[in-house]
Design a protein around this motif. Structure first.
Motif, PDB file in Angstrom:
ATOM      1  N   TRP A 110       0.751  -1.289   0.045  1.00  0.00           N
ATOM      2  CA  TRP A 110       0.041  -0.031  -0.056  1.00  0.00           C
ATOM      3  C   TRP A 110       0.975   1.221  -0.073  1.00  0.00           C
ATOM      4  CZ3 TRP A 110      -1.111  -4.115   3.178  1.00  0.00           C
ATOM      5  CH2 TRP A 110      -2.219  -4.770   3.376  1.00  0.00           C
ATOM      6  N   GLY A 123       1.350   7.727   1.407  1.00  0.00           N
ATOM      7  CA  GLY A 123       0.852   9.177   1.251  1.00  0.00           C
ATOM      8  C   GLY A 123       1.820   9.918   1.818  1.00  0.00           C
ATOM      9  N   SER A 138       0.443   8.507   8.716  1.00  0.00           N
ATOM     10  CA  SER A 138      -0.588   7.885   7.712  1.00  0.00           C
ATOM     11  C   SER A 138      -1.100   6.786   8.265  1.00  0.00           C
ATOM     12  CB  SER A 138       0.321   7.415   6.606  1.00  0.00           C
ATOM     13  OG  SER A 138       0.839   8.268   5.956  1.00  0.00           O
ATOM     14  N   ASP A 150      -8.547  -1.478  -0.216  1.00  0.00           N
ATOM     15  CA  ASP A 150      -7.735  -0.501  -1.106  1.00  0.00           C
ATOM     16  C   ASP A 150      -7.990   0.890  -1.044  1.00  0.00           C
ATOM     17  OD1 ASP A 150      -6.525  -2.776  -2.551  1.00  0.00           O
ATOM     18  OD2 ASP A 150      -8.511  -3.206  -3.498  1.00  0.00           O
ATOM     19  N   GLU A 158      -7.465   4.712  -0.121  1.00  0.00           N
ATOM     20  CA  GLU A 158      -6.585   5.487   0.074  1.00  0.00           C
ATOM     21  C   GLU A 158      -5.934   6.046   1.415  1.00  0.00           C
ATOM     22  OE1 GLU A 158      -4.415   6.950  -2.255  1.00  0.00           O
ATOM     23  OE2 GLU A 158      -5.623   5.561  -3.754  1.00  0.00           O
TER      24      GLU A 158
END
Length: 373
Positions: free
Chosen positions: A174, A177, A205, A212, A214
């Motif tokens: 994953w 971010g 984060s 899935d 974000e």
């Protein structure tokens, strides 16, 4: 004690057959045991740490040594030292059942790695290596409650990987971010991963491991690094090394609900079963006075503080690991490991004093196989 010092590189046919040697030089082992006994004798604290009856094995990542040490907590003896290689480890994670441990090929900076090393704890040997890909540089790992799957930060690619430590494979990844995702911790039920990113402004984060979605990225502060989750999962404490603060994040609202002062260079945190947060300070190359600071996580007040090394300034930081109310502290500059009872902080016992740059720590309730033979 005889130890293996030859580096075993990935792909070497000796790797999976290799076992760390156990104690053969009893004079040195007894010296270590006597050192622990002397430390206990110097501690006026009734009952001290061993009254908690914490048995099993402490694993220590040795940066300069490129190795992992195995300390038997019943005797205080270093029973084995396992070579990892020149791409040195920083952190250690141990599975809830104590069977497996993980460490990562993190550095040094000019020799960044791509493997997470799976360790068979009881036999003190490498069970295999998981390739998490180029430009990954794995640093911090955490096991899910099933003791088979784990997550690992991939600092250079700003992702985390889900690993199967039995099949030795990457299940999926994953994005975080953030930038330079360094440390990872999990919610108590293992459904969320929390990752601190120390690049740019510093962020936390929040990654759902069930799908899935974000990642949700929360602004912390400059140098967001240290990370701890309260026992009930309600708060995440983010230690911002650059600016010297702690951001307290509510996991329900995903917002910063308090900002606490921390000592300069604070970069780690661990929270005990009863809700005490231990935060060490100190930074890699700067000379600074180093402290262990103990907070009450509920009130967020400082309830204890200890000046390390008689308060004299020094370089180097600390690795810490808390099990119940017992804290293990690795002082890199002093090459030592001490044990603290948080019920009676700051009285301490010395476990080791000559390790090669000890850093990350992990605990297994299991003892090495030599004790069952």
């Amino acid at each position: 004690m005889t130890t293996i010092t030859t580096a075993i590189m990935p792909g070497d046919p000796r790797e999976n057959a290799m076992h760390s040697s156990f104690t053969s030089n009893w004079k040195r082992s007894l010296k270590r045991l006597c050192g622990l006994t002397a430390a206990l004798a110097l501690t006026s604290l009734p009952g001290a740490v061993l009254a908690q009856q914490l048995e099993g094995t402490l694993l220590v990542a040795n940066r300069s040594g490129g190795s992992v040490s195995f300390f038997d907590l019943t005797t205080g003896i270093e029973m084995a030292r396992l070579p990892i290689g020149p791409v040195i480890p920083h952190e250690i994670a141990v599975s809830p059942d104590g069977r497996w441990a993980l460490t990562g090929e993190y550095g040094p900076g000019d020799n960044r790695g791509r493997h997470v090393i799976v360790i068979d704890v009881v036999n003190a040997r490498i069970a295999g290596r998981i390739d998490v890909g180029p430009d990954s540089r794995p640093h911090s790992m955490m096991f899910l409650p099933d003791s088979r799957r784990a997550v690992a930060t991939m600092e250079d690619s700003d992702r985390i990987a889900l690993l199967d430590v039995v099949d030795l494979e990457v299940v999926r990844t994953w994005p975080t971010g953030g930038r330079e995702g360094h440390m990872v911790r999990l919610s108590p039920d293992g459904t969320r991963a929390y990752v601190t990113s120390r690049g740019a402004e510093g962020t936390l984060s929040v990654i759902s491991l069930d799908g899935d979605a974000e990642p949700q990225v929360i602004a912390a502060d400059m140098g967001a690094e240290g990370l701890a989750v309260t026992p009930d999962g309600g708060e995440v404490w983010v230690v911002n090394r650059t600016i010297g603060t702690i951001s307290v994040v509510d996991t329900g609202t995903l917002s910063v609900v308090a900002t606490l002062d921390a000592r300069p260079g604070a970069g780690r945190a661990e929270i005990s079963a009863s809700g005490r947060a231990l935060v060490p300070n100190g930074s890699g190359g700067e000379e600074t006075a180093k402290y262990l600071t103990l907070y009450d996580a509920a009130s967020r007040d400082v309830i204890g503080e200890l000046a390390m090394n008689d308060g004299r300034p020094g370089a180097g930081a600390f690795g810490i690991h808390v099990v119940g109310e017992t804290a293990f502290v690795a002082d890199r500059s002093e090459q030592s490991i001490s044990i603290y009872d948080l019920d009676n902080f700051p009285a301490a016992q010395m476990l080791a004093s000559d390790l090669p740059n000890p850093d990350g720590l992990g605990y297994s309730p299991l003892r090495l196989a030599v004790f069952s033979r």
